[in-house]
Every structure is written in structure tokens, then in C-alpha cells.
Scaffold this active site. Structure first.
Site, mmCIF file in Angstrom:
data_model
loop_
_atom_site.group_PDB
_atom_site.id
_atom_site.type_symbol
_atom_site.label_atom_id
_atom_site.label_comp_id
_atom_site.label_asym_id
_atom_site.label_seq_id
_atom_site.Cartn_x
_atom_site.Cartn_y
_atom_site.Cartn_z
ATOM 1 N N ASP A 32 0.830 -1.214 0.000
ATOM 2 C CA ASP A 32 0.000 0.000 0.000
ATOM 3 C C ASP A 32 0.863 1.263 0.000
ATOM 4 O OD1 ASP A 32 -2.351 1.416 0.004
ATOM 5 O OD2 ASP A 32 -2.698 1.227 2.160
ATOM 6 N N GLU A 79 -12.433 -4.563 -3.975
ATOM 7 C CA GLU A 79 -12.944 -3.205 -3.741
ATOM 8 C C GLU A 79 -12.243 -2.177 -4.636
ATOM 9 O OE1 GLU A 79 -12.159 -5.368 -1.145
ATOM 10 O OE2 GLU A 79 -14.288 -5.790 -0.934
ATOM 11 N N ASN A 80 -11.095 -2.530 -5.184
ATOM 12 C CA ASN A 80 -10.360 -1.561 -6.008
ATOM 13 C C ASN A 80 -11.079 -1.220 -7.313
ATOM 14 O OD1 ASN A 80 -7.074 -2.746 -4.936
ATOM 15 N ND2 ASN A 80 -8.228 -0.982 -4.209
ATOM 16 N N SER A 208 -8.045 -4.622 5.097
ATOM 17 C CA SER A 208 -8.631 -4.332 3.787
ATOM 18 C C SER A 208 -9.008 -5.617 3.031
ATOM 19 C CB SER A 208 -7.683 -3.468 2.948
ATOM 20 O OG SER A 208 -7.402 -2.253 3.605
HETATM 21 C C1 IPE Z 1 -5.341 -2.683 -0.201
HETATM 22 O O1 IPE Z 1 -5.024 -1.332 -0.330
HETATM 23 C C2 IPE Z 1 -5.360 -3.348 -1.548
HETATM 24 C C3 IPE Z 1 -4.058 -3.514 -2.193
HETATM 25 C C4 IPE Z 1 -2.899 -3.197 -1.689
HETATM 26 C C5 IPE Z 1 -4.101 -4.129 -3.493
HETATM 27 P P1 IPE Z 1 -6.150 -0.225 -0.479
HETATM 28 O O2 IPE Z 1 -5.436 1.062 -0.643
HETATM 29 O O3 IPE Z 1 -7.113 -0.594 -1.534
HETATM 30 O O4 IPE Z 1 -6.884 -0.309 0.936
HETATM 31 P P2 IPE Z 1 -7.781 0.771 1.687
HETATM 32 O O5 IPE Z 1 -8.770 1.272 0.707
HETATM 33 O O6 IPE Z 1 -6.876 1.860 2.159
HETATM 34 O O7 IPE Z 1 -8.367 0.016 2.831
HETATM 35 C C1 IPE Z 2 -1.607 0.222 -3.357
HETATM 36 O O1 IPE Z 2 -1.356 1.579 -3.416
HETATM 37 C C2 IPE Z 2 -1.799 -0.380 -4.730
HETATM 38 C C3 IPE Z 2 -3.179 -0.773 -5.039
HETATM 39 C C4 IPE Z 2 -4.192 -0.728 -4.225
HETATM 40 C C5 IPE Z 2 -3.398 -1.273 -6.373
HETATM 41 P P1 IPE Z 2 -2.534 2.632 -3.393
HETATM 42 O O2 IPE Z 2 -2.929 2.924 -4.795
HETATM 43 O O3 IPE Z 2 -3.636 2.184 -2.517
HETATM 44 O O4 IPE Z 2 -1.819 3.894 -2.778
HETATM 45 P P2 IPE Z 2 -2.420 4.917 -1.727
HETATM 46 O O5 IPE Z 2 -2.920 4.108 -0.576
HETATM 47 O O6 IPE Z 2 -3.519 5.639 -2.427
HETATM 48 O O7 IPE Z 2 -1.282 5.797 -1.370
HETATM 49 MG MG MG Z 3 -4.042 2.408 -0.560
#
Ligand code: IPE
Ligand code: IPE
Ligand code: MG
Length: 252
Positions: A32, A79-80, A208
Site C-alpha cells: 500500500d 474493492e479496487n 482491507s
Molecule cells: C489494499 O489497499 C489493496 C491492495 C494493496 C491491493 P487499499 O489502498 O485498496 O486499501 P484501503 O482502501 O486503504 O483500505
Molecule cells: C496500493 O497503493 C496499490 C493498489 C491498491 C493497487 P494505493 O494505490 O492504494 O496507494 P495509496 O494508498 O492511495 O497511497
Molecule cells: Mg491504498
């Protein structure tokens, strides 16, 4: 790819303050902080994802060099999909690109690739690439890399329940036969042991929806380091913390 550990040859082998007999056999990582890494540099978020791939490549090599047999990383959650369409599209295209560019090297380095998640909902071209990569690397034994893609812990548990219910309906299984072992065999991770250590970067103190069943007794390590900055020294610190923990599993 250049990372700042290069030139520090001590980190190419297991650091002396780590006990090779007490290394985690399976490490899971919530990668993350890619977006924040980019934002801090006034770059588009997608550059953070690109840099995140470089960090993952390095961690896979590090596991190989230090003798950690299994790494599972969270690449895309169920959820992404809720992110802006352009970011989702970029991420899916990035996965295809990385598979295309890295497959040869993964084969050379004897990495076994595995994907867990609701893969059938991914773009067909990506599904085909995943199937090919899995097939071409399935006999490798040096490092096992599991990539959680369109993965959600709750979705995984629900699909396991559906499969079990169908088996009961067909008369193959009695409800009383469903125990923890049987249940775990219907998860995407049936073939692997539970993670010993779960690392989350960028400071968020939550799961998450990652490996909800499997991390029941994993040691948790959360670092403020953003994923693209997570290097061998950061991993070293995580492993040191792991080795200082006393795992009790509910006993005394
Ligand atoms: C968790 O990170 C998913 C991945 C690293 C792929 P997110 O950035 O999606 O999690 P939340 O939304 O902060 O919980
Ligand atoms: C994690 O980094 C990668 C994925 C969830 C694909 P983020 O994209 O969630 O990065 P932040 O949390 O917004 O900094
Ligand atoms: Mg993130």
C-alpha cells in the site's frame, strides 16, 4: 532497476542478525501507498504503481536470496474496482505489461507464479496471460510468488461455502464433515500454508479484506514506509521484528 541497497553487498545475503532457522516460511504483503508515494513527488498516481512493481521485483529476489520460500502479495482487491475507471484500466494494463516483460526472467530465476482471486472477472487477455505464466512456472521451486488479483477475503470465503454447499447437495459430503481443514481446502490458498508474517506498508492499520481466514495467527508488521520505498533494509527490519515476537497460538 536501481534501488539504494545496491552497493551494500551485506544485504545480498541474509543479514547476520537474523536466525536462518526462524525465518517465516510464508510472508504476505499488503503493498500500500503507491498513490501517496507519487503524490508526494507531484507525479500522477500511476507512476507510484509503476515504481511499486520495481519494489515487488526486488522483494521477490530478496526472498530468493535470503531463503524465504513463499511470498503472497496483494495487487488488486475486489474493492479496487471502485477507483476511477482510468486508474483501474491502468492497473489492469500494467499487470499485462509486467507479465509480458517479466515472464522470461521469472522463468530464469525459477519463480513459481500463482494467482489467487476471482480471476474469471478479469479481462480475457489478462486471464490468458495469467494461465500461461502459471503453466510455464508451475514446476519451479526456488520461490513461490502468489499474486492476489481481484482478491477479496470475503468473496473467497463465500465461494468456498458455495462449493461446499454444492458438494453436500450432490451427496458427496455430509455437513458434519466440514471442519477447518476441509474448509481451508476450498479456499484459493488450499495448496499453501498460512502466512507467518503479514506486512502492510504506508501505515494503515487494517486488513482491507486480505486473507481474512489465513492470517488468523500471522504476526502483523505495519510500517509507515510507502510501498515503492520498501527495500531490502525495510524487509530486514520486518524480519527482525518477526524474530523478536513470541508466537503463542493461544497457549502459554
Ligand atoms: C489494499 O489497499 C489493496 C491492495 C494493496 C491491493 P487499499 O489502498 O485498496 O486499501 P484501503 O482502501 O486503504 O483500505
Ligand atoms: C496500493 O497503493 C496499490 C493498489 C491498491 C493497487 P494505493 O494505490 O492504494 O496507494 P495509496 O494508498 O492511495 O497511497
Ligand atoms: Mg491504498
Amino acid at each position: 532497476m536501481m534501488t539504494n541497497y545496491q552497493g551494500n553487498s551485506s544485504l545480498l545475503t541474509l543479514p547476520a542478525d537474523l536466525d536462518p532457522q526462524r525465518l517465516p516460511q510464508h510472508v504476505a504483503v499488503i503493498m500500500d501507498g503507491n498513490g501517496r508515494w507519487a503524490q508526494k513527488r507531484h507525479l500522477p498516481r500511476i507512476m507510484g504503481h509503476q515504481q511499486g512493481v520495481a519494489a515487488l521485483k526486488e522483494l521477490v529476489r530478496c526472498c530468493r536470496d535470503w531463503g524465504i520460500p513463499h511470498l503472497t502479495c496483494y495487487a488488486f482487491s475486489t474493492e479496487n474496482w471502485g477507483r476511477p475507471g482510468l486508474e483501474v484500466e491502468f492497473l489492469l494494463t500494467l499487470f499485462e505489461q509486467v507479465l509480458r516483460q517479466e515472464l522470461e526472467e521469472l522463468i530464469r530465476e525459477q519463480v513459481r507464479l500463482e494467482f489467487v482471486g476471482h480471476l474469471a472477472a478479469l479481462p480475457p487477455r489478462l486471464q490468458a496471460q495469467i494461465a500461461e505464466a502459471v503453466e510455464l512456472t508451475r514446476h519451479h521451486e526456488r520461490v513461490w510468488l502468489t499474486v492476489a488479483t481481484n482478491y477479496g477475503g470475503r468473496q473467497e470465503i463465500v465461494q468456498a461455502c458455495q462449493t461446499l454447499a454444492r458438494r453436500v447437495q450432490r451427496g458427496e459430503l455430509a455437513p458434519e464433515d466440514i471442519d477447518e481443514t476441509q474448509f481451508a481446502q476450498h479456499l484459493y490458498t488450499a495448496a499453501s500454508r498460512d502466512p507467518d508474517l503479514l506486512i502492510r506498508t504506508s501505515g494503515e492499520m487494517r486488513l482491507s479484506n486480505f486473507l481474512l481466514w489465513q492470517v488468523a495467527y500471522a504476526e502483523l508488521y505495519i510500517t509507515d514506509t510507502l510501498w515503492p520505498d520498501f527495500d531490502r533494509e525495510c524487509f530486514h527490519q520486518a524480519l527482525r521484528a518477526f524474530q523478536q515476537r513470541q508466537r503463542r497460538f493461544g497457549r502459554l
